[in-house]
Design an enzyme around this catalytic site. Structure first.
Site, mmCIF file in Angstrom:
data_model
loop_
_atom_site.group_PDB
_atom_site.id
_atom_site.type_symbol
_atom_site.label_atom_id
_atom_site.label_comp_id
_atom_site.label_asym_id
_atom_site.label_seq_id
_atom_site.Cartn_x
_atom_site.Cartn_y
_atom_site.Cartn_z
ATOM 1 C CB SER A 144 43.330 1.918 39.193
ATOM 2 O OG SER A 144 43.939 0.763 39.734
ATOM 3 C CE1 TYR A 157 44.035 -0.409 34.796
ATOM 4 C CE2 TYR A 157 45.088 -0.710 36.922
ATOM 5 C CZ TYR A 157 43.954 -0.526 36.163
ATOM 6 O OH TYR A 157 42.730 -0.471 36.782
#
Length: 266
Positions: A144, A157
């Protein structure tokens, strides 16, 4: 066509979004694709679509947070197809708004890490013996852009995905001499049929002002990179963390603001 002919590929989290885009392109290039996730009805729908398009696919239940489920996925795939050539670690819990450091509880932190890093680690660990037996393989982790720099939120995250970056490089180093490659693809803003209605226009505008090309990403953008990394064309590519983000992370952070001022610099 045929860039992945006769290869057996597992794409985790392929019942929606980016996973579907990867799986469909894999099948179109000749791979036998294992669709896996927790939602059997959606998984079977993806299989049916691939078969209708002339590809080969099957569905296998998998819960990325359950070790026995991950183990069964690889054992059953090897028994069914005789080998495993490609693993795409796509399954994750997208917790983009999990919170700031002072807001996160240990339970929230552990929940994100269990699916986004622990699951990727264990899937990688489980597939290694099958690839070693076959004389090689390609592992592709979906990372990501959240791992690129600090942000106002999404702390757990971002940290989990940063761990995926390092897991990628460690795996590539440790098993490269056995012809097992490992790379990571970091998507930018990918608009999918599932998330489009939930992405506010204000957020789209912010991203588009920073993206170098003239559109958001789509699942096929990630799929095309994964086809390359899964194919023999990338035999000399390993340990790489590749941004597929329309150039979002390739410029200084003030570009969007200077564009608004119609200025190149201060």
């Amino acid at each position: 066509m045929g860039r992945l002919q006769d290869k057996v590929a597992i794409v985790t989290g392929s019942t929606s979004g980016i996973g579907i885009g990867i799986a469909r392109l894999y099948a179109a290039e000749g791979a036998k694709v294992v669709i896996c996730g927790r939602r059997q009805e959606k998984g079977q729908a993806v299989v049916d679509r691939i078969v209708n398009e002339g590809g080969e696919a099957s569905y296998h239940f998998m819960d990325i947070t359950a070790t026995e489920s991950i183990e069964a996925l690889f054992a059953d795939t090897a028994e069914k197809y005789g080998k495993i050539d490609i693993l795409v670690n796509n399954a994750a819990n997208v917790g983009l708004k999990d919170g700031r450091v002072d807001e996160l509880t240990l339970e929230m932190w552990d929940h994100v890490f269990q699916s986004d890093l622990r699951g990727t680690f264990y899937a990688t660990k489980c597939v290694l013996p099958y690839m070693q037996k076959n004389g090689g393989g390609s592992i592709i982790n979906i990372g990501s852009m959240a791992s690129c720099a600090g942000d106002l939120g999404s702390t757990a995250y971002a940290c989990a995905k940063a761990g995926v970056d390092m897991l990628t490089q460690s795996t590539a180093l440790q098993y490269g001499k056995q012809n097992i490659r490992c790379n990571c693809v970091r998507p930018g803003l990918i608009v999918t049929p599932e998330n489009e209605a939930h992405v506010p226009q204000a957020l789209k505008d912010i991203f588009l002002s920073n993206i170098m090309v003239d559109r958001y990403g789509c699942p096929e953008d990630i799929g095309h990179m994964c086809v390359y990394l899964g194919s023999d064309e990338s035999a000399y590519v390993t340990g790489q963390i590749v941004n597929v983000d329309g150039g979002l992370n390739s410029h200084v952070s003030t570009v969007a603001q200077f564009k608004q001022l119609n200025s190149r610099t201060w």
